[in-house]
Design an enzyme around this catalytic site. Structure first.
Site, mmCIF file in Angstrom:
data_model
loop_
_atom_site.group_PDB
_atom_site.id
_atom_site.type_symbol
_atom_site.label_atom_id
_atom_site.label_comp_id
_atom_site.label_asym_id
_atom_site.label_seq_id
_atom_site.Cartn_x
_atom_site.Cartn_y
_atom_site.Cartn_z
ATOM 1 N N LEU A 18 0.844 -1.206 0.000
ATOM 2 C CA LEU A 18 0.000 0.000 0.000
ATOM 3 C C LEU A 18 0.877 1.254 0.000
ATOM 4 O O LEU A 18 0.605 2.226 -0.696
ATOM 5 C CB LEU A 18 -0.927 -0.005 1.223
ATOM 6 N N GLY A 432 22.815 18.496 15.716
ATOM 7 C CA GLY A 432 23.677 17.326 15.584
ATOM 8 C C GLY A 432 23.881 16.835 14.167
ATOM 9 O O GLY A 432 24.991 16.764 13.683
ATOM 10 N N CYS A 516 6.410 4.114 7.558
ATOM 11 C CA CYS A 516 6.529 3.004 8.489
ATOM 12 C C CYS A 516 7.845 3.126 9.242
ATOM 13 O O CYS A 516 8.789 3.714 8.744
ATOM 14 C CB CYS A 516 6.528 1.681 7.737
ATOM 15 N N GLU A 605 7.106 10.607 24.816
ATOM 16 C CA GLU A 605 6.265 9.580 24.197
ATOM 17 C C GLU A 605 5.925 8.427 25.115
ATOM 18 O O GLU A 605 4.968 7.714 24.894
ATOM 19 C CB GLU A 605 6.949 9.031 22.950
ATOM 20 N N HIS A 641 18.365 17.290 23.937
ATOM 21 C CA HIS A 641 17.485 17.864 22.923
ATOM 22 C C HIS A 641 16.166 17.126 22.951
ATOM 23 O O HIS A 641 16.129 15.904 23.079
ATOM 24 C CB HIS A 641 18.119 17.744 21.535
ATOM 25 N N GLU A 665 11.920 22.496 20.436
ATOM 26 C CA GLU A 665 11.391 22.712 19.084
ATOM 27 C C GLU A 665 10.406 23.869 18.952
ATOM 28 O O GLU A 665 9.380 23.724 18.305
ATOM 29 C CB GLU A 665 10.718 21.407 18.637
ATOM 30 N N HIS A 694 11.753 21.567 9.414
ATOM 31 C CA HIS A 694 10.885 20.607 8.739
ATOM 32 C C HIS A 694 10.441 21.089 7.371
ATOM 33 O O HIS A 694 9.729 20.393 6.664
ATOM 34 C CB HIS A 694 9.677 20.295 9.628
ATOM 35 N N CYS A 726 15.674 21.326 15.200
ATOM 36 C CA CYS A 726 15.933 19.876 15.263
ATOM 37 C C CYS A 726 17.134 19.570 14.371
ATOM 38 O O CYS A 726 17.743 20.497 13.812
ATOM 39 C CB CYS A 726 14.696 19.092 14.806
HETATM 40 N N1 GLN Z 1 20.977 14.684 17.216
HETATM 41 C C1 GLN Z 1 19.880 14.245 16.428
HETATM 42 C C2 GLN Z 1 19.938 14.884 15.047
HETATM 43 O O1 GLN Z 1 20.341 15.973 14.940
HETATM 44 C C3 GLN Z 1 18.559 14.594 17.058
HETATM 45 C C4 GLN Z 1 17.419 14.114 16.228
HETATM 46 C C5 GLN Z 1 16.056 14.279 16.833
HETATM 47 O O2 GLN Z 1 15.883 15.053 17.743
HETATM 48 N N2 GLN Z 1 15.081 13.574 16.344
HETATM 49 O O3 GLN Z 1 19.551 14.301 14.062
HETATM 50 ZN ZN ZN Z 2 14.461 17.032 17.418
#
Ligand code: GLN
Ligand code: ZN
Length: 753
Positions: A18, A432, A516, A605, A641, A665, A694, A726
């Site tokens: 799918l 990072g 996924c 989470e 982070h 974020e 993003h 991020c």
């Molecule tokens: N250090 C990771 C990066 O920069 C952190 C990623 C994340 O927060 N999802 O990719």
């Molecule tokens: Zn992040």
């Protein structure tokens, strides 16, 4: 045939058919009719899998092209204003799910505490709901053609209202009456499809702590829905936790059956006496729908027998604990996985067999030869699985008497750090990762498949690091990173180097839409065999006089994004991972790395669904993080982070983690969500994202300058770091270079002003 019940089945396809069809359609590679064809074929296969595994209660409408909440919104015609003009149904559907150039998509968020994300419907006062059951009708007919009398799945009105949001601001329950009315219509329309129908109404919201207003809606809603048609039997399904409060009410409604999760809601066992004077059928979730380990058949049968002390056997239907959507499809294609480990696993298809066995044994039916064999195999595998739970004594010893706390308090540490690290105010850095180019992915793949030598691989990684360092120096960032070229995924990378982890080839679980994830399997005790990042971080540091920040993934995140054994306390596994990370921190520190970041992207989470369980989680989650960094000397600066912006609920917990610097974020929410840090008097340093990574958009200097200035309205300059929101791995170098250049300039301007 003995009775058994599957709440829902994965839909992405055993080979992610799918996903492939959808993505091809989105890229213009095929017509939607092609996707429909694939979907139809998959649905048929999935029904037959269940039928052939002797499942009695099989669902339709558990399929979705994108998400069930979105399907539910369309089932009642809850379409927010901005999508109203779109005539074509397919276009409308995907515009709501994914947006269009001119239209923002609906928001997406996590489905309870799973890693599945649903589309958040937007409701408004002027909505006119209308029942459209065409999708259900189509799937119902398909099942009938295969000789299956399916049940029909829908998400219940209370859960739907609770998880939707108001486009026009306000409470979605304000016009719950309207929603309920259209649901009554849905029930009536469904009732026309057949002589007698089982309607599975899912109300997972019932496992949360409900306020009295929502509780008061349960009885009238289910009285009315039950009365809407007399040939419909309602199976009211809950999952992921206990549903004590709701069950007490539901037994006094005319619903036919109530579904409870006995795997993740162990307390459900305490409320079985509610069923005593009622005629309700219990759908008993005993096969874990969220984890991948084989079921202890004997134990499950015992549990059912325990339940039958309260409820007559003929009123019990053994079931999966939730939809099997949350586990991978089948073990059939696992060719590389160690056979021992494989025998300890059970994915969706294998769980069907388990469920059949459990119900047969429970109802004292004779097993056929094949089933006898399967049962024997299960016993063997359980033995094997248990043998893997042994722990190493030396490691246990090592873990004793370790302190969670650092040597000095933050206020004393930070002075020492400033005197050594000497960064300016508003120091600039990144989270990072730098872009994962096609070349670097290919290098990793070739190395994994032994197509290039270790030397060639290391050369390529070093070259990437060299370029990353040179670029960062060139634009004048203060604290540098190596760029993470050696990692594809921040959890998988560490998992693959730690003892105790295994990886499936095809263990994909739907995360959202066509996306996924393939979580690692933690099948035994975890420990570090050898340094995991040391080589790369120290190499990067050797290439520059500036400070390079070491980059690790935190224990809670590694845990929350893996499949953890079902017979182990998460807390214990988290501590083991923490010890491994701790050793890495120690090595980095001893090799002269002055700043170490331990990412806890998935910290939030793991939060439990019930209020009274949160404290316990927070305690061990915080302790795990602290354990992983507490041996850092006062002068070693620890960063973390988190991929969130809203810390209102957990600010005290964040503070308790005691990181010197946290990056978060906030880019999309301005300074609004930052205020909580000020409110609680948070004294540690913070890097709120100054731009959103993003999107491919390159933010201008002015824009970021404004953003920084808005942060300064809330927090003093001594506390602020300047960074993107991020990691940059999903971006292109071109975007990253421009954006970071602008970011450094913006920081300079604010500093100089
Ligand atoms: N250090 C990771 C990066 O920069 C952190 C990623 C994340 O927060 N999802 O990719
Ligand atoms: Zn992040």
């Amino acid at each position: 045939m003995s009775k058994n019940y599957v709440i829902g089945f994965p839909r992405i396809g055993e080979k992610r058919e799918l996903k492939k069809a959808l993505e091809s359609f989105w890229e213009g590679g095929c017509e939607f009719s092609e996707v429909r064809k694939v979907a139809k074929e998959l649905r048929k296969r999935h029904l037959l899998y269940q039928k052939n595994s002797k499942i009695e209660y099989i669902s339709v409408n558990d399929f979705s092209f994108y998400d069930n909440m979105l399907d539910t919104a369309l089932m009642i015609n809850a379409v927010s204003k901005r999508f109203k003009g779109i005539e074509d149904k397919t276009e409308l559907y995907f515009a709501m799910a994914r947006g269009r150039d001119d239209l923002k998509a609906l928001e997406m968020t996590k489905w309870f505490n799973t890693n599945y994300h649903y589309i958040v419907p937007e409701l408004s006062e002027n909505d006119e709901y209308r029942a459209d059951i065409s999708k259900i009708e189509e799937e119902y007919k398909e099942a009938k053609e295969l000789g299956i009398n399916p049940k029909i799945n829908i998400i219940g009105p209370i859960t739907f209202a609770a998880l939707s949001k108001r486009e026009d601001g306000g409470d979605t329950f304000e016009f719950f009456e309207k929603i309920l009315r259209v649901y009554e219509d849905v029930v009536r329309k469904i009732s026309k499809l057949d002589k007698e129908i089982i309607l599975q109404i899912e109300e997972p919201i019932f496992v949360k702590d409900l306020n009295s207003k929502v509780l008061s809606l349960i009885k009238p809603s289910y009285d009315r829905l039950s009365k809407a048609a007399d040939n419909i039997k309602i199976a009211l399904i809950t999952y992921f936790e206990h549903a004590k409060e709701a069950v007490k009410i539901l037994v006094n409604t005319p619903v036919w059956a109530i579904g409870l999760d006995f795997v993740y809601g162990k307390e459900n066992i305490e409320i079985l006496n509610y069923f005593k004077n009622s005629d309700k059928v219990l759908i008993a979730g005993v096969v874990d729908g969220r984890n991948v380990w084989i079921n202890d058949i004997e134990k499950s049968v015992k549990l059912l027998e325990n339940i039958s002390k309260y409820i007559p056997k003929q009123k019990i239907i053994p079931s999966t604990s939730c939809s099997l959507l949350h586990v991978p499809f089948t073990l059939k294609y696992e060719k590389r996985l160690d056979n021992k480990i494989k025998s300890m696993l059970s994915f969706a298809v294998e769980k069907l067999e388990e469920l059949n066995l459990i119900s047969k044994i429970f109802f004292e039916e004779k097993l056929d030869e094949k089933e006898e064999k399967a049962l024997a195999k299960n016993k063997e595998a359980m033995k094997l699985k248990n043998s893997f739970s042994q722990k190493r004594e030396d490691l246990k010893k090592k873990a004793e008497n370790l302190s969670f706390d650092r040597e000095l308090e933050f206020k004393d540490r930070i002075k020492i750090q400033h005197s050594i690290l000497k960064y300016p105010i508003l120091p600039t850095t990144t989270i990072g990762s730098f872009p994962q180019t096609k070349e670097i992915r290919e290098v990793r793949r070739k190395f994994k498949d032994s197509l290039i030598s270790k030397e060639e691989y290391e050369e390529a990684i070093k070259k990437y690091i060299d370029e990353a360092i040179a670029f960062q120096e060139e634009i004048g960032l203060d604290i540098l990173v190596h760029g993470e070229p050696e990692r594809g995924d921040m959890v998988e990378y560490f998992g693959s180097l730690l003892e105790g982890f295994a990886f499936s080839e095809n263990g994909w679980v739907q995360s959202y839409g066509s996306r996924c994830v393939k979580p690692p399997l933690i099948y035994k005790e975890v420990y570090r065999k050898e340094p995991m990042t040391l080589k790369w971080i120290t190499y990067a540091q050797s290439r520059t006089k500036k400070i390079v920040k070491g980059m690790l993934t935190g224990p809670v995140t590694i845990l929350n994004w893996s499949f953890v054994r079902d017979d182990r306390e998460k807390k214990d596994v988290a501590f083991e991972i923490a010890l491994a990370i701790r050793e890495e921190v120690e090595d980095l520190q001893n090799s002269g790395i002055k700043i170490i970041q331990v990412d806890e992207a998935a910290f939030k989470e793991g939060y439990p669904l019930r209020e009274d369980k949160i404290k316990d989680y927070e305690k061990w989650a915080v302790e795990s993080f602290k354990l992983s960094v507490s041996l850092a000397k006062p002068q070693t600066q620890i960063h973390t982070h988190m991929c969130y912006s809203d810390f209102n609920d957990i600010i005290k917990t964040i503070e308790a983690m005691d990181a010197d610097v946290i990056s978060i974020e906030t880019a999309r929410s301005g300074n609004e969500l930052l205020k909580v840090f000020k409110r609680v008097g948070y004294t540690r340093e913070i890097g709120p994202g100054v731009y959103d990574i993003h999107s491919p958009r390159i933010p201008s200097v002015e824009e970021m300058q404004k953003q920084i200035e808005s942060f300064l309205e809330v927090l003093p300059k001594e506390q602020l770091w300047i960074n993107p929101d991020c990691g940059l791995k999903t971006r292109k170098w071109k975007e990253v270079k421009e954006s970071l250049k602008n970011m450094v300039k913006a920081a300079k301007r604010v500093r100089d002003s």
